[in-house]
Design an enzyme around this catalytic site. Sequence first.
Site, short mmCIF file in Angstrom:
data_model
loop_
_atom_site.label_atom_id
_atom_site.label_comp_id
_atom_site.label_asym_id
_atom_site.label_seq_id
_atom_site.Cartn_x
_atom_site.Cartn_y
_atom_site.Cartn_z
N LYS A 16 0.84 -1.21 0.00
CA LYS A 16 0.00 0.00 0.00
C LYS A 16 0.87 1.25 0.00
CE LYS A 16 -3.82 -2.48 2.14
NZ LYS A 16 -4.60 -2.83 3.33
N GLN A 40 -4.80 -1.67 9.64
CA GLN A 40 -4.68 -2.99 9.02
C GLN A 40 -5.20 -4.07 9.97
OE1 GLN A 40 -3.71 -3.40 5.85
NE2 GLN A 40 -3.85 -5.61 5.90
N ASP A 86 -11.12 2.29 3.73
CA ASP A 86 -11.35 0.84 3.64
C ASP A 86 -12.84 0.53 3.44
OD1 ASP A 86 -9.19 -0.92 3.71
OD2 ASP A 86 -8.89 -0.67 5.88
N1 GUN Z 1 -6.77 -7.18 6.15
C1 GUN Z 1 -7.04 -7.92 5.05
N2 GUN Z 1 -7.55 -7.13 4.07
C2 GUN Z 1 -7.61 -5.89 4.57
C3 GUN Z 1 -8.04 -4.64 4.03
O1 GUN Z 1 -8.51 -4.53 2.90
N3 GUN Z 1 -7.93 -3.58 4.87
C4 GUN Z 1 -7.47 -3.68 6.14
N4 GUN Z 1 -7.42 -2.58 6.88
N5 GUN Z 1 -7.07 -4.81 6.67
C5 GUN Z 1 -7.13 -5.91 5.89
#
Ligand code: GUN
Length: 293
Positions: free
Chosen positions: A52, A96, A119
């Site tokens: 990211k 996350q 998200d």
């Molecule tokens: N863990 C697995 N996929 C994601 C996601 O798309 N966003 C976040 N914040 N955590 C995750």
Amino acid sequence: MELIDGKKVAATLKEEIAQEVDNIIAAGKKRPHLAAVLVGHDGGSETYVAAKVKACEQCGFKSTLIRREDDVTEEELLKIVDRLNNDSDVDGFIVQLPLPRHIDEQKIIEAIDPRKDVDGFHPINVGRMSIGLPCFKSATPAGIMELLARYNIPTSGRRCVVLGRSNIVGKPVATLMMQKGYPGNATVTVCHSASENLKEICREADIIIAALGKPGFVTADMVKEGATIIDVGTTRVPDATKKSGFRLSGDVDFESVAPKCSFITPVPGGVGPMTIASLMKNTLLAASHEIYK
Ligand code: GUN
């Protein structure tokens, strides 16, 4: 059979975003800024967050990574969320997941300002999506919809079977597939661990979206000739031939299923890169206040 190249579509999407950022800067406005909170050292989370941060660079965004150890308290995490909610330089941020067990994940998600929830996990965004209002759509479902659209895959009136009912993929992608318009208008069935006759249901599907986290679950005998297969699985399975000691395995038995399909996403290089590109798109939308005016 045509392979759906998520890596290529994601690269195109990021280039489009970078172009938009150039326009924003040329207009004298501030650079879009995404912050990420990472707790602990889970291998998958480390990989995703690093990807990211790299994607932010490719799009011309500013990024900030806030790290805490596994023993961080819920109170401290809530303070960090509050600080990011009130930091006018931060357009959007993510925490996350998964979080350590002593932290109430839902409480953290609900503490995030929906206007910065890139998200799309906050109940306000989930609720707005379910009734078709402007919102941040969670990144993996949004990425899947973008892939279907960019490959002109017909969805209207088609039978779509979603395997898995998670809050971050199964439920939202089912909602998007049934919404009015394209890509959508599908007849959607959601299957899960309690579903009976799952194989028979899958055999009726024009589109299967597999998001249950069970490597190789979808086999050729479950797939109709000419179906489109979207594989969301990314399970790490031990593989001594890899430097990392593991490989990513999808929910679909690619070898046997691919020859029967009209379209299929590979793992890796299918849905995964699109998830990150969609997060970038959401950050751009947050920075330009296009969803919450
Ligand atoms: N863990 C697995 N996929 C994601 C996601 O798309 N966003 C976040 N914040 N955590 C995750």
